[in-house]
Write a protein that holds these residues in place. Structure first.
Motif, PDB file in Angstrom:
ATOM      1  N   UNK A   1     -32.349 -10.128 -16.011  1.00  0.00           N
ATOM      2  CA  UNK A   1     -31.714  -9.000 -16.701  1.00  0.00           C
ATOM      3  C   UNK A   1     -32.399  -7.715 -16.257  1.00  0.00           C
ATOM      4  N   UNK A   2     -31.629  -6.789 -15.701  1.00  0.00           N
ATOM      5  CA  UNK A   2     -32.195  -5.547 -15.165  1.00  0.00           C
ATOM      6  C   UNK A   2     -31.305  -4.359 -15.530  1.00  0.00           C
TER       7      UNK A   2
ATOM      8  N   UNK B   1     -34.412 -25.946 -20.999  1.00  0.00           N
ATOM      9  CA  UNK B   1     -34.516 -24.512 -21.241  1.00  0.00           C
ATOM     10  C   UNK B   1     -33.695 -23.672 -20.270  1.00  0.00           C
ATOM     11  N   UNK B   2     -33.169 -22.577 -20.811  1.00  0.00           N
ATOM     12  CA  UNK B   2     -32.672 -21.468 -19.992  1.00  0.00           C
ATOM     13  C   UNK B   2     -33.768 -20.413 -19.942  1.00  0.00           C
ATOM     14  N   UNK B   3     -34.048 -19.894 -18.751  1.00  0.00           N
ATOM     15  CA  UNK B   3     -35.074 -18.861 -18.594  1.00  0.00           C
ATOM     16  C   UNK B   3     -34.415 -17.505 -18.389  1.00  0.00           C
ATOM     17  N   UNK B   4     -34.871 -16.518 -19.164  1.00  0.00           N
ATOM     18  CA  UNK B   4     -34.422 -15.137 -19.014  1.00  0.00           C
ATOM     19  C   UNK B   4     -35.614 -14.290 -18.576  1.00  0.00           C
ATOM     20  N   UNK B   5     -35.477 -13.639 -17.429  1.00  0.00           N
ATOM     21  CA  UNK B   5     -36.495 -12.685 -16.967  1.00  0.00           C
ATOM     22  C   UNK B   5     -36.039 -11.303 -17.394  1.00  0.00           C
ATOM     23  N   UNK B   6     -36.709 -10.755 -18.399  1.00  0.00           N
ATOM     24  CA  UNK B   6     -36.317  -9.472 -18.975  1.00  0.00           C
ATOM     25  C   UNK B   6     -36.946  -8.342 -18.169  1.00  0.00           C
ATOM     26  N   UNK B   7     -36.106  -7.527 -17.542  1.00  0.00           N
ATOM     27  CA  UNK B   7     -36.592  -6.500 -16.637  1.00  0.00           C
ATOM     28  C   UNK B   7     -36.951  -7.142 -15.310  1.00  0.00           C
ATOM     29  N   UNK B   8     -35.984  -7.822 -14.701  1.00  0.00           N
ATOM     30  CA  UNK B   8     -36.292  -8.662 -13.527  1.00  0.00           C
ATOM     31  C   UNK B   8     -36.546  -7.859 -12.267  1.00  0.00           C
ATOM     32  N   UNK B   9     -36.212  -6.554 -12.262  1.00  0.00           N
ATOM     33  CA  UNK B   9     -36.466  -5.750 -11.081  1.00  0.00           C
ATOM     34  C   UNK B   9     -35.759  -6.293  -9.854  1.00  0.00           C
ATOM     35  N   UNK B  10     -36.518  -6.480  -8.766  1.00  0.00           N
ATOM     36  CA  UNK B  10     -35.947  -6.987  -7.514  1.00  0.00           C
ATOM     37  C   UNK B  10     -35.859  -8.513  -7.464  1.00  0.00           C
ATOM     38  N   UNK B  11     -36.285  -9.171  -8.539  1.00  0.00           N
ATOM     39  CA  UNK B  11     -35.960 -10.570  -8.690  1.00  0.00           C
ATOM     40  C   UNK B  11     -36.942 -11.613  -8.223  1.00  0.00           C
ATOM     41  N   UNK B  12     -38.209 -11.268  -7.988  1.00  0.00           N
ATOM     42  CA  UNK B  12     -39.112 -12.307  -7.486  1.00  0.00           C
ATOM     43  C   UNK B  12     -39.270 -13.463  -8.472  1.00  0.00           C
ATOM     44  N   UNK B  13     -39.386 -13.150  -9.766  1.00  0.00           N
ATOM     45  CA  UNK B  13     -39.522 -14.217 -10.763  1.00  0.00           C
ATOM     46  C   UNK B  13     -38.269 -15.086 -10.800  1.00  0.00           C
ATOM     47  N   UNK B  14     -37.103 -14.481 -10.652  1.00  0.00           N
ATOM     48  CA  UNK B  14     -35.858 -15.250 -10.629  1.00  0.00           C
ATOM     49  C   UNK B  14     -35.879 -16.249  -9.474  1.00  0.00           C
TER      50      UNK B  14
ATOM     51  N   UNK C   1     -28.167 -19.754 -11.318  1.00  0.00           N
ATOM     52  CA  UNK C   1     -29.032 -18.571 -11.332  1.00  0.00           C
ATOM     53  C   UNK C   1     -28.176 -17.320 -11.171  1.00  0.00           C
ATOM     54  N   UNK C   2     -28.423 -16.330 -12.023  1.00  0.00           N
ATOM     55  CA  UNK C   2     -27.636 -15.101 -11.989  1.00  0.00           C
ATOM     56  C   UNK C   2     -28.523 -13.902 -12.287  1.00  0.00           C
ATOM     57  N   UNK C   3     -28.133 -12.758 -11.758  1.00  0.00           N
ATOM     58  CA  UNK C   3     -28.764 -11.483 -12.099  1.00  0.00           C
ATOM     59  C   UNK C   3     -27.695 -10.612 -12.738  1.00  0.00           C
ATOM     60  N   UNK C   4     -27.974 -10.087 -13.924  1.00  0.00           N
ATOM     61  CA  UNK C   4     -27.015  -9.243 -14.623  1.00  0.00           C
ATOM     62  C   UNK C   4     -27.592  -7.842 -14.791  1.00  0.00           C
ATOM     63  N   UNK C   5     -26.747  -6.863 -14.647  1.00  0.00           N
ATOM     64  CA  UNK C   5     -27.140  -5.475 -14.903  1.00  0.00           C
ATOM     65  C   UNK C   5     -26.801  -5.167 -16.344  1.00  0.00           C
ATOM     66  N   UNK C   6     -27.802  -4.882 -17.144  1.00  0.00           N
ATOM     67  CA  UNK C   6     -27.512  -4.634 -18.547  1.00  0.00           C
ATOM     68  C   UNK C   6     -28.744  -4.357 -19.368  1.00  0.00           C
TER      69      UNK C   6
END
Length: 271
Positions: A122-123, A95-108, A149-154
């Motif tokens: 995704x934030x 699986x790929x996991x997407x955290x929708x509305x990840x904020x400051x990223x704790x779940x990531x 692992x990546x954080x995207x602004x979008x």
């Protein structure tokens, strides 16, 4: 992203009553740095109301504010979800996991302690996304089970969803209207793929909306207790929350039975 039921009530009354400033100041005084953040020297803590998260995007009006997921809540969600994978013929690694509305990223950060093939936060708010990237850079100085692992602004309606099994973590990051648009998008995507899209819906305020989505299967609905230290750190005095776990099968799934595997829950990493 996310909020407890108290947060929902407060957020709705803050714009309507003269006591708004006093209530917000009271909640601000109660905020502390979470032990997890202090231990790892990262900065996901804090309660930010929706009107403090303007990004200039049209979807700002749907924001439900920011409050980080408790580590024990996330690990409990993953444990219950991983127990559903055997019957689908997959493992967590698929699986790929997407955290929708990840904020400051704790779940990531927490997710990277599991061997997901990809993790994407995704934030919409650029400032929160920047903080999440800083936290991730600090976090990845130590070995982690997943490095992709990546954080995207979008915007959640335009971020690409990759092929292969995908699990979406969602903690009431936005309101009903945008959730409906997201569900419509996932339904459309699922019609063009063979692999499932799973949804981990924490504090499922609009569970009825998800359940009404065609082909959406409810796999589990669980109350997940917090550890004592997570409960003590919670600004709303919450010590348990609920998660509804769904699966949206791809329309192109093969008709053959998937291979049987033993049902095993993923053990929670050390916090």
């Amino acid at each position: 992203m996310g909020k407890g039921s108290l947060y929902i009530r407060l957020r709705r009354c803050l714009s309507k009553h003269a006591t708004a400033v006093a209530l917000r100041n009271f909640m601000a005084r109660r905020q502390n740095i979470h032990p997890f953040d202090r231990k790892h020297r990262v900065d996901p803590s804090g309660l930010i109301y929706a009107d403090g998260l303007s990004s200039g995007h049209e979807h700002d009006k749907h924001s439900a504010g920011y409050y980080a997921t408790a580590p024990s809540l996330f690990h409990g969600v993953i444990a219950h979800w991983s127990a559903t994978l055997a019957r689908a013929g997959f493992t967590l690694n698929d699986y790929a996991l997407f955290d929708i509305g990840c904020g400051k990223g704790r779940v990531v950060l927490l997710a990277s302690e599991y061997p997901f093939r990809q993790i994407v936060g995704v934030e919409l708010n650029p400032s929160l996304a920047q903080t999440a990237r800083k936290n991730l850079n600090i976090w990845q100085r130590a070995p982690r089970a997943s490095r992709n692992v990546h954080v995207v602004t979008g915007d959640v309606l335009s971020v690409p969803i990759p092929d292969g099994p995908v699990v979406i973590y969602f903690f009431n990051s936005f309101e009903r209207e945008l959730l409906q648009m997201l569900l419509n998008r996932l339904l459309e995507i699922s019609a063009t793929r063979s692999d499932p899209i799973d949804l981990l819906y924490v504090h499922p305020e609009y569970a009825g909306l998800v359940s009404q989505t065609p082909r959406m299967e409810l796999l589990a609905d669980e109350k997940i207790p917090f550890t004592p230290k997570d409960a003590a750190a919670d600004v709303f005095n919450v010590n348990v929350d609920r998660c509804s776990i769904y699966r949206l099968p791809g329309l192109l799934n093969p008709t053959s039975e998937p291979p049987l595997e033993s049902s095993r829950r993923a053990p929670p990493p050390t916090q």
